[in-house]
Design an enzyme around this catalytic site. Structure first.
Site, PDB file in Angstrom:
ATOM      1  N   GLY A  39       8.330  -3.805  15.707  1.00  0.00           N
ATOM      2  CA  GLY A  39       6.959  -3.300  15.801  1.00  0.00           C
ATOM      3  C   GLY A  39       6.041  -4.454  16.158  1.00  0.00           C
ATOM      4  CE  LYS A  88      14.978   2.386  10.165  1.00  0.00           C
ATOM      5  NZ  LYS A  88      15.027   2.696   8.731  1.00  0.00           N
ATOM      6  CD  GLU A 118     -10.138   3.845  12.400  1.00  0.00           C
ATOM      7  OE1 GLU A 118      -9.376   3.904  11.429  1.00  0.00           O
ATOM      8  OE2 GLU A 118      -9.821   3.397  13.496  1.00  0.00           O
ATOM      9  CG  ASP A 140      15.584   0.437   5.964  1.00  0.00           C
ATOM     10  OD1 ASP A 140      15.497   1.358   5.129  1.00  0.00           O
ATOM     11  OD2 ASP A 140      15.972   0.617   7.135  1.00  0.00           O
ATOM     12  CG  HIS A 177      -4.827   9.186   7.541  1.00  0.00           C
ATOM     13  ND1 HIS A 177      -5.741  10.168   7.877  1.00  0.00           N
ATOM     14  CD2 HIS A 177      -5.113   8.129   8.333  1.00  0.00           C
ATOM     15  CE1 HIS A 177      -6.538   9.709   8.838  1.00  0.00           C
ATOM     16  NE2 HIS A 177      -6.179   8.474   9.137  1.00  0.00           N
ATOM     17  NE  ARG A 235      -7.423   5.691   6.410  1.00  0.00           N
ATOM     18  CZ  ARG A 235      -6.789   5.027   7.351  1.00  0.00           C
ATOM     19  NH1 ARG A 235      -5.629   4.463   7.092  1.00  0.00           N
ATOM     20  NH2 ARG A 235      -7.312   4.935   8.554  1.00  0.00           N
ATOM     21  CG  HIS A 260      -1.539   6.611   7.013  1.00  0.00           C
ATOM     22  ND1 HIS A 260      -1.111   7.082   8.227  1.00  0.00           N
ATOM     23  CD2 HIS A 260      -2.433   5.616   7.280  1.00  0.00           C
ATOM     24  CE1 HIS A 260      -1.711   6.404   9.203  1.00  0.00           C
ATOM     25  NE2 HIS A 260      -2.509   5.504   8.650  1.00  0.00           N
ATOM     26  CD  GLU A 277       2.975   0.394   6.781  1.00  0.00           C
ATOM     27  OE1 GLU A 277       2.808   0.525   8.006  1.00  0.00           O
ATOM     28  OE2 GLU A 277       2.997   1.354   5.991  1.00  0.00           O
ATOM     29  NE  ARG A 316      -3.733   0.322   6.162  1.00  0.00           N
ATOM     30  CZ  ARG A 316      -3.974   0.993   7.287  1.00  0.00           C
ATOM     31  NH1 ARG A 316      -4.622   0.432   8.283  1.00  0.00           N
ATOM     32  NH2 ARG A 316      -3.574   2.236   7.422  1.00  0.00           N
TER      33      ARG A 316
HETATM   34  P1  FAD Z   1       6.544  -1.088  12.393  1.00  0.00           P
HETATM   35  O1  FAD Z   1       5.673  -0.971  13.542  1.00  0.00           O
HETATM   36  O2  FAD Z   1       6.820   0.135  11.609  1.00  0.00           O
HETATM   37  O3  FAD Z   1       7.937  -1.687  12.880  1.00  0.00           O
HETATM   38  C1  FAD Z   1       9.026  -1.775  11.990  1.00  0.00           C
HETATM   39  C2  FAD Z   1      10.271  -2.046  12.785  1.00  0.00           C
HETATM   40  O4  FAD Z   1      11.351  -2.349  11.922  1.00  0.00           O
HETATM   41  C3  FAD Z   1      10.735  -0.850  13.616  1.00  0.00           C
HETATM   42  O5  FAD Z   1      11.152  -1.358  14.853  1.00  0.00           O
HETATM   43  C4  FAD Z   1      11.923  -0.322  12.831  1.00  0.00           C
HETATM   44  O6  FAD Z   1      12.853   0.375  13.597  1.00  0.00           O
HETATM   45  C5  FAD Z   1      12.498  -1.626  12.308  1.00  0.00           C
HETATM   46  N1  FAD Z   1      13.348  -1.492  11.119  1.00  0.00           N
HETATM   47  C6  FAD Z   1      13.048  -0.913   9.936  1.00  0.00           C
HETATM   48  N2  FAD Z   1      14.103  -1.007   9.106  1.00  0.00           N
HETATM   49  C7  FAD Z   1      15.082  -1.672   9.779  1.00  0.00           C
HETATM   50  C8  FAD Z   1      16.406  -2.058   9.468  1.00  0.00           C
HETATM   51  N3  FAD Z   1      16.977  -1.767   8.296  1.00  0.00           N
HETATM   52  N4  FAD Z   1      17.124  -2.717  10.402  1.00  0.00           N
HETATM   53  C9  FAD Z   1      16.596  -2.987  11.628  1.00  0.00           C
HETATM   54  N5  FAD Z   1      15.349  -2.620  11.974  1.00  0.00           N
HETATM   55  C10 FAD Z   1      14.607  -1.985  11.059  1.00  0.00           C
HETATM   56  N6  FAD Z   1      -2.990   0.689  11.579  1.00  0.00           N
HETATM   57  C11 FAD Z   1      -4.099   0.172  12.146  1.00  0.00           C
HETATM   58  O7  FAD Z   1      -4.473  -0.968  11.891  1.00  0.00           O
HETATM   59  N7  FAD Z   1      -4.811   0.936  13.040  1.00  0.00           N
HETATM   60  C12 FAD Z   1      -4.470   2.194  13.367  1.00  0.00           C
HETATM   61  O8  FAD Z   1      -5.121   2.819  14.181  1.00  0.00           O
HETATM   62  C13 FAD Z   1      -3.314   2.760  12.756  1.00  0.00           C
HETATM   63  N8  FAD Z   1      -2.954   4.043  13.020  1.00  0.00           N
HETATM   64  C14 FAD Z   1      -1.785   4.515  12.487  1.00  0.00           C
HETATM   65  C15 FAD Z   1      -1.362   5.794  12.820  1.00  0.00           C
HETATM   66  C16 FAD Z   1      -0.148   6.267  12.366  1.00  0.00           C
HETATM   67  C17 FAD Z   1       0.300   7.654  12.732  1.00  0.00           C
HETATM   68  C18 FAD Z   1       0.661   5.445  11.536  1.00  0.00           C
HETATM   69  C19 FAD Z   1       1.993   5.927  11.033  1.00  0.00           C
HETATM   70  C20 FAD Z   1       0.221   4.183  11.169  1.00  0.00           C
HETATM   71  C21 FAD Z   1      -0.993   3.710  11.646  1.00  0.00           C
HETATM   72  N9  FAD Z   1      -1.440   2.438  11.305  1.00  0.00           N
HETATM   73  C22 FAD Z   1      -2.583   1.942  11.873  1.00  0.00           C
HETATM   74  C23 FAD Z   1      -0.612   1.533  10.512  1.00  0.00           C
HETATM   75  C24 FAD Z   1       0.104   0.562  11.459  1.00  0.00           C
HETATM   76  O9  FAD Z   1       0.524   1.262  12.603  1.00  0.00           O
HETATM   77  C25 FAD Z   1       1.303  -0.084  10.807  1.00  0.00           C
HETATM   78  O10 FAD Z   1       0.975  -0.592   9.543  1.00  0.00           O
HETATM   79  C26 FAD Z   1       1.814  -1.235  11.670  1.00  0.00           C
HETATM   80  O11 FAD Z   1       2.021  -0.789  12.977  1.00  0.00           O
HETATM   81  C27 FAD Z   1       3.087  -1.782  11.079  1.00  0.00           C
HETATM   82  O12 FAD Z   1       3.658  -2.671  11.988  1.00  0.00           O
HETATM   83  P2  FAD Z   1       5.004  -3.392  11.602  1.00  0.00           P
HETATM   84  O13 FAD Z   1       5.402  -4.204  12.773  1.00  0.00           O
HETATM   85  O14 FAD Z   1       4.877  -4.040  10.296  1.00  0.00           O
HETATM   86  O15 FAD Z   1       6.045  -2.186  11.375  1.00  0.00           O
HETATM   87  C1  SIN Z   2      -6.364   6.354  12.118  1.00  0.00           C
HETATM   88  O1  SIN Z   2      -6.496   6.276  13.329  1.00  0.00           O
HETATM   89  O2  SIN Z   2      -6.978   7.156  11.409  1.00  0.00           O
HETATM   90  C2  SIN Z   2      -5.416   5.436  11.438  1.00  0.00           C
HETATM   91  C3  SIN Z   2      -6.041   4.142  11.235  1.00  0.00           C
HETATM   92  C4  SIN Z   2      -5.287   3.320  10.243  1.00  0.00           C
HETATM   93  O3  SIN Z   2      -4.327   3.770   9.625  1.00  0.00           O
HETATM   94  O4  SIN Z   2      -5.697   2.165  10.049  1.00  0.00           O
END
Ligand code: FAD
Ligand code: SIN
Length: 522
Positions: A12, A36, A115, A222, A243, A290, A351, A375, A386
């Site tokens: 991510g 994964k 927001e 995980d 959310h 929120r 969320h 995250e 948050r």
């Molecule tokens: P992720 O983007 O979830 O990436 C995690 C990665 O780890 C994935 O590739 C997954 O496949 C991999 N993984 C997990 N477990 C394993 C394993 N065991 N082995 C190998 N790989 C694994 N935040 C904002 O700031 N603004 C927004 O507008 C916003 N909107 C959102 C809307 C939605 C619908 C959602 C669900 C969340 C939103 N968030 C928003 C929150 C934000 O998107 C996330 O907190 C952020 O993207 C997390 O990024 P990350 O790289 O930590 O994890």
């Molecule tokens: C949203 O667009 O409402 C999500 C924003 C966030 O989770 O930070």
């Protein structure tokens, strides 16, 4: 046995930003990203609203900081909040450089969304698909990097730590070092040992612990579970953010999000009878933080016995709405909801995980050579709740800090010790895989019914007892059966559920997104 310099678990925004930086600044080092699912599948991909960043002089770092602290209800680490907010503009520049097309107005200034919890428009975005734009741009940049290997369908099962080397199977409480991870290659079904000098957990959230969530199927906690098993410190898991406005569509998983930016645009929350209600709960109305809006909806639904409330956008400029929120507009339209004429039915959904693997200001966990960001990490930024759109910001700021510390540290690390292979002797193919899905459904029902927005001591202890049974059953499956991602995810979800319940029982006052009816408000 594959060996690498930097092992990144997750693709991510957190994992990819980090991988890109370490690879660019250390061209002689190998970076391996295991992920994964498909390489783009992540919570990041679904982010809608955008990233909260101070981009003009009407706004200020002090105000963004203040909004973050207010939303966090007194539990944010102020030092962390300060540097995260201050470093935002530099991280934004980098995202623009890799090609993220943030929207601008006719004057060439950022088109800023608003927001909940923000006192002004501050959220840079690309329409309502900001996360997808970021994910695509980062993946493209990473693919150009010769020394990065991205391995999709590679599931990290457990971290390799000192106890594996000593062979007694007992994780040490203190001073453990991480040497990589055991990873299941889903295409061959083989578990390989990836040894690494530095390991980064960037495995994202855990929304799937509740059946009803905006998070995609990969969000099974995980990283938190792996770190917990290796005895890393895990903090603040009781703070699960719901959310307020997931689209009400029974049975749909994940639940489609109706971005908070839609309320920032002027949408009103109403009961079935058409009564606006947010003013009764907070003077900021629809733009309260929120936790407050989710609790207000929960209370309205309990009072009325209805299944959802409604977002009313009918008074808004629909042409502008369509331009800013094309995906939301289309999704609603595809379900027979014409935003111009119909109200959008919404309910709260799990969320975001505010807690996670505790890290210091450089992203170091309590295990040596193991970093975490995004995250799955608990940095102290979010406190008890948050602030909207602060998580993409946190991910890029901490990915940068992990990278800076990582490239410093790696120079001091010599050859890795020999690490034993994964031992799968004595395991058999499961006779009934359905037992895994039954236990997952049961876990999600327990979490939904007993560990939701509003909790109580009785509900939490019920959940605790039921999780203990699910844990025992699942450990038996895990010890006896050939491993599959489904079984590992179930085991991880149970660990995450247990941590949420345990840390909820330990909390003695209500704050932010944590609400126990048996405790006093703070
Ligand atoms: P992720 O983007 O979830 O990436 C995690 C990665 O780890 C994935 O590739 C997954 O496949 C991999 N993984 C997990 N477990 C394993 C394993 N065991 N082995 C190998 N790989 C694994 N935040 C904002 O700031 N603004 C927004 O507008 C916003 N909107 C959102 C809307 C939605 C619908 C959602 C669900 C969340 C939103 N968030 C928003 C929150 C934000 O998107 C996330 O907190 C952020 O993207 C997390 O990024 P990350 O790289 O930590 O994890
Ligand atoms: C949203 O667009 O409402 C999500 C924003 C966030 O989770 O930070």
């Amino acid at each position: 046995m594959p060996s690498t310099d930097f092992l990144v678990i997750g693709s991510g925004v957190a994992g990819l930003s980090y991988a890109l930086k370490v690879a660019t600044s250390c061209p002689g080092r190998q970076v391996t990203v295991v992920t994964k699912s498909d390489e783009g599948e992540s919570n990041t991909k679904y982010a809608q609203g955008g990233i909260a960043i101070v981009t003009n002089t009407v706004d200020s770092f002090e105000q963004h900081l203040q909004d973050t602290l207010t939303a966090g209800d007194g539990l944010c680490d102020e030092t962390v909040a300060k540097f995260v907010v201050n470093e935002g503009p530099r991280r934004l520049e980098e995202l623009i450089k890799v090609g993220v097309p943030f929207d601008k107005d006719r004057q060439g200034k950022f088109d800023l969304g608003r927001e909940g919890g923000h006192v002004m428009n501050r959220v840079v975005h690309h329409k309502d698909v900001t996360g997808l734009a970021i994910e695509k741009a980062l993946l493209k940049a990473v693919r150009h990097q010769q020394n990065v290997q991205v391995l999709p369908h590679h599931f990290a099962i457990d971290l390799v730590t000192e106890h594996h080397l000593q062979g007694d199977g007992i994780p040490r409480d203190e001073g453990t070092t991480c040497y990589g991870a055991y990873v299941l290659d889903e295409t061959t079904g083989k578990i390989k040992t990836y040894t690494s000098k530095i390991t980064l957990l960037a495995s994202g959230g855990a929304g799937q612990v509740y059946g009803h969530t905006t998070n995609p199927a990969i969000a099974t906690g995980d990283g938190v579970a792996m770190a917990y098993r290796a005895k890393a410190k895990i903090n603040s898991m009781e703070f699960v953010q719901f959310h307020p406005t997931a689209l009400y569509q029974p049975g749909a998983s994940p639940a489609f999000l109706i971005s908070e930016a839609v309320r920032g645009f002027g949408a009103k929350l109403k009961t079935r009878g058409g009564e606006a209600f947010m003013h009764k709960y907070d003077r900021r109305g629809e733009l309260a933080s929120r936790d407050i809006v989710a609790k207000a909806i929960d209370s309205e639904l309990k009072r009325s016995g209805e299944e959802c409330v409604y977002l009313d956008c009918r008074h808004m400029d629909i042409k502008r709405f369509k331009a800013h929120f094309p995906t939301i507009y289309e999704k609603c339209y595809s379900l027979g909801i014409n935003v111009e004429e119909d109200r959008i039915p919404v309910v709260p959904a799990a969320h975001y995980m505010c807690g996670g693997i505790q890290v210091d200001h450089r992203g170091r966990t309590t295990i040596k050579r193991l970093f975490a960001c995004g995250e799955c990490a608990y940095t102290g930024l979010h406190g008890a709740n948050r602030l909207a759109s602060n998580s993409l910001l946190e991910a890029v700021v901490f990915a940068d800090r992990c990278y800076k510390m990582g490239i410093k540290e790696i120079g001091t690390i010599g050859d890795l010790p020999p690490v034993p292979r994964w031992d799968d002797q004595g395991t058999t193919t499961p006779k009934e895989k359905v037992l895994i899905s039954h236990n997952k459904n049961e876990l999600q029902a327990v979490m939904r019914d007993y560990v939701g927005i509003v909790r109580s001591n009785e509900r939490l202890s019920r959940a605790y007892n039921r999780l203990a049974l699910l844990y025992k059953e699942t450990e038996v499956l895990y010890q006896r059966n050939t491993l599959s991602p489904q079984l590992c995810e179930l085991r991880n979800l149970i660990a995450v559920g247990y941590l949420i319940v345990k840390q909820s029982l330990q909390r003695k006052e209500n704050r932010g997104s944590f609400w126990n009816i048996d405790l006093a408000a703070c």
